[in-house]
Motif scaffolding. Structure first.
Motif, PDB file in Angstrom:
ATOM      1  N   PRO A 193      30.670  47.679  27.562  1.00 41.18           N
ATOM      2  CA  PRO A 193      31.755  46.916  28.111  1.00 41.18           C
ATOM      3  C   PRO A 193      31.336  46.305  29.591  1.00 41.18           C
ATOM      4  CG  PRO A 193      32.245  49.244  28.193  1.00 41.18           C
ATOM      5  CD  PRO A 193      30.945  49.118  27.475  1.00 41.18           C
ATOM      6  N   PRO A 194      31.551  45.043  30.018  1.00 34.67           N
ATOM      7  CA  PRO A 194      30.716  44.411  30.795  1.00 34.67           C
ATOM      8  C   PRO A 194      31.712  44.529  32.296  1.00 34.67           C
ATOM      9  CG  PRO A 194      32.129  42.742  29.800  1.00 34.67           C
ATOM     10  CD  PRO A 194      32.205  44.175  28.875  1.00 34.67           C
ATOM     11  N   ALA A 195      30.967  44.910  33.286  1.00 37.03           N
ATOM     12  CA  ALA A 195      31.610  45.330  34.646  1.00 37.03           C
ATOM     13  C   ALA A 195      31.880  44.258  35.533  1.00 37.03           C
ATOM     14  CB  ALA A 195      30.725  46.530  35.310  1.00 37.03           C
ATOM     15  N   THR A 196      30.814  43.213  35.217  1.00 35.60           N
ATOM     16  CA  THR A 196      31.174  41.646  35.957  1.00 35.60           C
ATOM     17  C   THR A 196      31.355  40.651  35.139  1.00 35.60           C
ATOM     18  OG1 THR A 196      28.936  41.399  36.162  1.00 35.60           O
ATOM     19  CG2 THR A 196      29.784  42.708  37.722  1.00 35.60           C
ATOM     20  N   TRP A 197      31.817  39.583  35.487  1.00 38.57           N
ATOM     21  CA  TRP A 197      31.979  38.411  34.761  1.00 38.57           C
ATOM     22  C   TRP A 197      30.607  37.981  34.225  1.00 38.57           C
ATOM     23  CZ3 TRP A 197      36.109  37.879  32.134  1.00 38.57           C
ATOM     24  CH2 TRP A 197      37.321  38.158  32.839  1.00 38.57           C
ATOM     25  N   ASP A 198      29.621  38.016  35.281  1.00 40.57           N
ATOM     26  CA  ASP A 198      28.087  37.648  34.821  1.00 40.57           C
ATOM     27  C   ASP A 198      27.841  38.296  33.399  1.00 40.57           C
ATOM     28  OD1 ASP A 198      27.975  35.609  36.787  1.00 40.57           O
ATOM     29  OD2 ASP A 198      26.735  37.023  37.843  1.00 40.57           O
ATOM     30  N   GLU A 199      27.969  39.762  33.537  1.00 40.64           N
ATOM     31  CA  GLU A 199      27.892  40.524  32.463  1.00 40.64           C
ATOM     32  C   GLU A 199      28.258  40.169  31.189  1.00 40.64           C
ATOM     33  OE1 GLU A 199      27.230  44.554  35.032  1.00 40.64           O
ATOM     34  OE2 GLU A 199      27.981  44.615  32.882  1.00 40.64           O
ATOM     35  N   ILE A 232      42.018  37.369  35.573  1.00 41.14           N
ATOM     36  CA  ILE A 232      40.655  36.790  36.266  1.00 41.14           C
ATOM     37  C   ILE A 232      41.005  36.384  37.834  1.00 41.14           C
ATOM     38  CG2 ILE A 232      39.090  34.789  36.448  1.00 41.14           C
ATOM     39  CD1 ILE A 232      39.820  34.509  33.129  1.00 41.14           C
ATOM     40  N   LEU A 233      42.348  35.876  38.021  1.00 39.14           N
ATOM     41  CA  LEU A 233      42.711  35.823  39.351  1.00 39.14           C
ATOM     42  C   LEU A 233      42.472  37.072  40.119  1.00 39.14           C
ATOM     43  CD1 LEU A 233      46.113  33.656  39.280  1.00 39.14           C
ATOM     44  CD2 LEU A 233      43.780  32.874  40.163  1.00 39.14           C
ATOM     45  N   ILE A 234      42.949  38.295  39.833  1.00 37.72           N
ATOM     46  CA  ILE A 234      42.805  39.363  40.484  1.00 37.72           C
ATOM     47  C   ILE A 234      41.470  39.642  40.829  1.00 37.72           C
ATOM     48  CG2 ILE A 234      43.296  41.999  40.227  1.00 37.72           C
ATOM     49  CD1 ILE A 234      45.756  41.133  38.435  1.00 37.72           C
ATOM     50  N   SER A 235      40.723  39.352  39.713  1.00 39.67           N
ATOM     51  CA  SER A 235      39.214  39.793  39.846  1.00 39.67           C
ATOM     52  C   SER A 235      38.486  38.818  41.074  1.00 39.67           C
ATOM     53  CB  SER A 235      38.666  39.835  38.469  1.00 39.67           C
ATOM     54  OG  SER A 235      38.277  38.409  38.271  1.00 39.67           O
ATOM     55  N   LYS A 236      39.027  37.558  40.955  1.00 38.13           N
ATOM     56  CA  LYS A 236      38.316  36.777  41.986  1.00 38.13           C
ATOM     57  C   LYS A 236      38.805  36.780  43.511  1.00 38.13           C
ATOM     58  CE  LYS A 236      36.114  34.455  38.608  1.00 38.13           C
ATOM     59  NZ  LYS A 236      34.726  34.259  38.724  1.00 38.13           N
ATOM     60  N   ASP A 320      35.081  42.975  36.965  1.00 35.52           N
ATOM     61  CA  ASP A 320      35.192  42.674  38.527  1.00 35.52           C
ATOM     62  C   ASP A 320      36.536  43.140  39.062  1.00 35.52           C
ATOM     63  OD1 ASP A 320      32.939  41.689  39.119  1.00 35.52           O
ATOM     64  OD2 ASP A 320      33.083  39.742  38.371  1.00 35.52           O
ATOM     65  N   SER A 321      37.401  43.991  38.498  1.00 42.31           N
ATOM     66  CA  SER A 321      38.574  44.276  38.842  1.00 42.31           C
ATOM     67  C   SER A 321      38.649  45.148  40.000  1.00 42.31           C
ATOM     68  CB  SER A 321      39.496  44.698  37.836  1.00 42.31           C
ATOM     69  OG  SER A 321      39.719  44.023  36.867  1.00 42.31           O
ATOM     70  N   ASN A 322      37.467  45.778  40.408  1.00 38.02           N
ATOM     71  CA  ASN A 322      37.487  46.751  41.397  1.00 38.02           C
ATOM     72  C   ASN A 322      38.623  47.530  41.505  1.00 38.02           C
ATOM     73  OD1 ASN A 322      35.187  45.589  42.209  1.00 38.02           O
ATOM     74  ND2 ASN A 322      36.033  43.854  43.167  1.00 38.02           N
ATOM     75  N   GLY A 323      38.897  48.227  40.404  1.00 37.48           N
ATOM     76  CA  GLY A 323      40.197  49.462  40.573  1.00 37.48           C
ATOM     77  C   GLY A 323      41.500  48.825  40.885  1.00 37.48           C
ATOM     78  N   VAL A 324      41.703  47.452  40.983  1.00 38.62           N
ATOM     79  CA  VAL A 324      43.026  46.963  40.971  1.00 38.62           C
ATOM     80  C   VAL A 324      43.783  47.193  39.757  1.00 38.62           C
ATOM     81  CG1 VAL A 324      44.532  45.186  41.713  1.00 38.62           C
ATOM     82  CG2 VAL A 324      42.210  45.295  42.870  1.00 38.62           C
ATOM     83  N   TYR A 325      45.223  47.746  39.910  1.00 38.09           N
ATOM     84  CA  TYR A 325      45.827  47.918  38.621  1.00 38.09           C
ATOM     85  C   TYR A 325      46.896  47.171  38.571  1.00 38.09           C
ATOM     86  CZ  TYR A 325      48.260  51.292  35.432  1.00 38.09           C
ATOM     87  OH  TYR A 325      48.874  51.886  34.680  1.00 38.09           O
ATOM     88  N   ASP A 326      46.870  46.112  37.438  1.00 35.11           N
ATOM     89  CA  ASP A 326      47.897  44.898  37.307  1.00 35.11           C
ATOM     90  C   ASP A 326      49.052  45.607  36.747  1.00 35.11           C
ATOM     91  OD1 ASP A 326      48.985  42.437  37.339  1.00 35.11           O
ATOM     92  OD2 ASP A 326      47.796  41.888  35.569  1.00 35.11           O
ATOM     93  N   LEU A 327      49.997  45.721  37.300  1.00 30.74           N
ATOM     94  CA  LEU A 327      51.122  46.466  36.882  1.00 30.74           C
ATOM     95  C   LEU A 327      52.389  45.779  36.236  1.00 30.74           C
ATOM     96  CD1 LEU A 327      53.002  49.469  37.863  1.00 30.74           C
ATOM     97  CD2 LEU A 327      54.311  47.433  38.789  1.00 30.74           C
ATOM     98  N   ALA A 328      52.678  46.371  34.849  1.00 21.54           N
ATOM     99  CA  ALA A 328      53.883  45.882  34.265  1.00 21.54           C
ATOM    100  C   ALA A 328      54.724  47.260  34.344  1.00 21.54           C
ATOM    101  CB  ALA A 328      53.742  45.453  32.834  1.00 21.54           C
ATOM    102  N   SER A 329      55.905  47.178  34.469  1.00 20.21           N
ATOM    103  CA  SER A 329      56.981  48.357  34.358  1.00 20.21           C
ATOM    104  C   SER A 329      58.177  47.990  34.007  1.00 20.21           C
ATOM    105  CB  SER A 329      56.762  48.881  35.856  1.00 20.21           C
ATOM    106  OG  SER A 329      58.006  50.025  36.153  1.00 20.21           O
TER     107      SER A 329
END
Lengths: 443, 309
Positions: A193-199, A232-236, A320-329
């Motif tokens: 599974p790719p860790a970056t967008w380049d991958e 993608i926005l979160i990753s950038k 490229d998310s770097n551990g950011v958790y995009d939350l739905a609750s």
């Protein structure tokens, strides 16, 4: 989030259920109209157990695990308060997440006849719609009495709060920026599974050579593209840059937003060709049918594939998310002027408690927001998700209503739907700037 | 021929008639008043309320009654989605009306040609009209699914080149919805034409046939011109349906890719109930009323002309 994926086709299949729900609501409304006006329970957090009686709950949990999980909560409530008479006003369907329920809810609240509590996404969905319209009670005293600040991460309470006071009690947590992949396809291409967008794009080229779309898309109706773009926005932009988009701190005209759009545009070279006819609710089947290598969606994929008895899938954070958790609750709030304040308060306490959340979440396919959650029934994915959640690097999801007001969520979905066909970065970015202006983020 | 009554008797008769008229009129007024009040309140008051809503600034759950003039309309006409809606209305109504008229007329002509078990065919053709548009939408959603339905049939019949994206086409998608709508409404137009055909003066037809008029000329020179009033009604009815199009869209496609199947009604619904932009939504409603009025005026004028005749 299976609940938030109500495609229109499904909505119509649920018509009987909807009619039944609507009839129940109408009936409940009539009955309620005969009752006396309840007093406002502002600041009141104690529950007079003998006064717990009628309880009416609005939700759009009408089918599958959603309905079963809600039922588990009701059972707990009934066990705690044997005198309770629960009215389950669940309304399914509509164009968009809970659209039919929201229509009925609006009528009820504006007509001065609110249900005792209702399902609402934590954050902007309740704050921008109901709190700023002065229709909700703050729950700060409930939070301090129940010690939620000790068990919920601060970033979650921040999302739930307006002017320093929380307005709803989160009952489940779902993660929106998850990359799901098919293990057989990944093995076939010899990738990870790719860790970056380049991958990701390198992998995409290899898959393309084999005739397999790297990314599964479903844009028959607006939604999926906007969710993918949000991740993608979160990753950038990173967590702070992304959150700034909704406060005016980050401009939508920012070059990084453009960069995100370019990445999305590039991604469309690697998607399934039938994405304009594919329904969002069926997107996990792209993995199980071997029609795409990866998809970006929230936890509902986990439940969907498990129910299909498909085991060969894996998960990872979006590149490229770097551990950011995009939350739905999903959460429950307290409308002003409810008829059964004791029942409503008892319900909110149950929703926030371990006793309520522990049986609820494994059935729903979500995780409990409490740090002292019981994980004995969690599967591999849920354990991973809980671990990531506890790191506390949490941002609110637009797609799931937590980041921005309803009109922006609709605009965002619609604009990205146009992007999925026109792929015109400049025009789409200018539309986003316009929508942000309209939503008053900079103000 | 006329019976001349004595003057006093005549006066009495006139008075009696007047009294009776008064009684009749009173009764009719009494019977009509409830529905007149209901229409006044539930139609005209709400039309007025919608017009008022369209010129205020209601953009949240709670109404904001600041007057903003025609700002909402200016915004609509600068909004690409709304302009696509207008284009879709044009495309849809043209395609839908033509299909209904052609298929409806052809079916009516076939049934009118003294076939056996005519009643059965009539029922079959008109049946779709009795089905809920929501059901029609779901059925046609699957029929026109690019991976299933019609495309599979075409491919298995070796006509794969005819298979296409139907409602997933981001430019012409709305035309596939017009096919579903025409399937539903053609039977109704057939019924209109059938009634018209049955009411045509038979002696005229017989005279034409006797003068050596062929079938084609009979239809072209006599039947179709005589059925002009029916065609006119059919255009008005199907035109009205085109403007109001909502339920079929909601169940079949939603707004579609890049709003290919978006309609004024669907946009109006989303503006009100998913964006809480009530004033903009009301502005769309007002535009819909105006378009409907433009369509209705010639109809009302022709009714007036007929009444004078």
């Amino acid at each position: 989030m299976g609940n938030t994926v109500s495609s229109i086709g499904r909505a119509s299949m649920n018509r009987r259920r909807f009619l039944f729900g609507a009839t129940a609501v109408a009936g409940a409304g009539l009955l309620a109209a005969c009752g006396s006006e309840g007093s406002s329970p502002a600041g009141k957090t104690t529950v007079n157990a003998s006064a717990v009686g009628a309880l009416e709950i609005f939700s759009f949990w009408t089918s599958g695990g959603d309905a079963l999980a809600l039922d588990a909560l009701y059972k707990q409530f009934q066990a705690q308060y044997s005198s309770a008479k629960i009215t389950n006003s669940a309304i399914g369907g509509g164009a968009g997440a809970g659209a039919n329920m929201k229509t009925v809810l609006t009528t009820r609240i504006l007509g001065g006849n609110p249900p005792d509590s209702f399902q609402v996404h934590v954050g902007a969905e309740i704050i921008q719609t109901w709190v700023t319209a002065d229709k909700m009670e703050p729950l700060d005293s409930l939070y301090s009495q129940e010690g939620y600040d000790k068990v919920f991460p601060k970033s979650l309470i921040d999302i739930a709060s307006y002017q320093g006071k929380p307005y709803s009690v989160p009952v489940d947590i779902l993660r929106a920026n998850v990359l799901w992949f098919s293990k057989p396809i990944m093995d076939k291409v010899g990738g990870t599974p790719p860790a970056t967008w380049d991958e990701f794009f390198n992998l995409g080229d290899k898959l393309k050579a084999m005739g397999i779309p790297a990314m599964g898309m479903a844009e028959a109706t607006p939604g999926q593209t906007s969710l993918v773009f949000e991740t993608i926005l979160i990753s950038k932009l990173g967590a702070d840059g992304y959150k700034g988009l909704f406060t005016g701190a980050t401009k939508w005209s920012d070059p990084k937003v453009k960069d995100s759009l370019e990445t999305l545009k590039e991604m469309f070279n690697y998607v399934n060709s039938d994405y304009l006819s594919f329904q969002r609710g069926d997107i996990p089947s792209l993995l199980s049918d071997g029609k795409a290598a990866m998809i970006i969606q929230s936890d509902f994929v986990n439940g969907y594939l498990k129910a299909k008895k498909f085991k060969d899938y894996g998960f990872a954070a979006v590149p490229d998310s770097n551990g950011v958790y995009d939350l739905a609750s999903d959460s429950f709030g307290l409308p002003k002027g409810v008829k059964d304040p004791d029942s409503a308060m008892a319900w909110l306490k149950l929703c926030g408690s371990a006793a309520g959340q522990n049986p609820f979440n494994p059935i729903k396919g979500s995780i409990s927001p409490r740090s002292d959650r019981d994980t004995s029934n969690y599967d591999e994915y849920e354990l991973w998700s809980a671990k990531e959640f506890d790191k506390g690097n949490i941002v609110p999801s637009v797609y799931n209503g937590s980041a921005a007001k309803a009109s922006f969520v609709t605009d965002f979905g619609n604009i990205l739907n146009v992007m999925a066909t026109s792929k015109d970065v400049a025009s789409v970015q200018s539309k986003l700037v316009q929508a942000a202006d309209d939503a008053g983020f900079a103000a | 021929m006329t019976v001349v009554a004595a003057p006093s008797e005549r006066r009495q008769a006139v008075q009696r008639r007047r009294r009776r008229l008064k009684g009749d009129r009173l009764a009719s007024v009494l019977v009509l008043v409830p529905s007149m009040i209901a229409i006044a309140v539930f139609v005209y008051v709400f039309v007025a309320w919608t017009m008022y809503t369209s010129v205020i600034n209601w953009t949240g759950i709670v109404p904001d009654s600041t007057l903003v003039g025609f700002k909402n309309f200016a915004r609509l006409f600068g909004d690409s989605r709304f302009l696509i809606d207008l284009r879709n209305l044009g495309l849809f109504s043209a395609s839908f009306i033509v299909q209904c008229l052609v298929i409806g007329f052809a079916l009516a002509a076939l049934i009118n040609s003294k076939i056996r078990i005519e009643g059965l065919f009539r029922t079959i053709f008109i049946l779709p009209f009795a089905i809920s548009p929501v059901v029609t939408g779901v059925i046609w959603h699957w029929l026109l699914d690019p991976q299933a339905g019609v495309n599979s049939l075409l491919r298995s019949a070796g006509l794969g080149f005819l298979a296409n994206g139907w409602y997933t086409d981001s430019t012409w998608g709305i035309l596939s919805v017009s096919v579903a709508a025409a399937w539903q409404m053609s039977g109704y137009v057939m019924a209109l034409y059938l009634a018209g055909l049955r009411a045509l003066p038979q002696e005229l037809m017989e005279a034409a046939v006797m003068d050596g008029c062929g079938t084609w000329a009979l239809y072209r020179r006599i039947v179709i011109p005589l059925l002009k009033p029916v065609t006119f009604s059919a255009v008005i009815i199907t035109g009205m349906l085109s403007i109001k199009l909502f339920d079929l869209i909601a169940s079949m496609t939603g707004s579609g890719p890049a709003f290919a199947e978006d309609t004024l009604g669907f946009n109006m619904y989303q503006l009100a109930f998913s964006s809480n932009r009530f004033s903009l939504s009301a502005a769309v409603a007002v535009v819909m009323i105006l378009i409907a009025t433009v369509l209705l005026v010639p109809h009302l004028m022709s009714v007036e002309r007929k009444a004078k005749r």
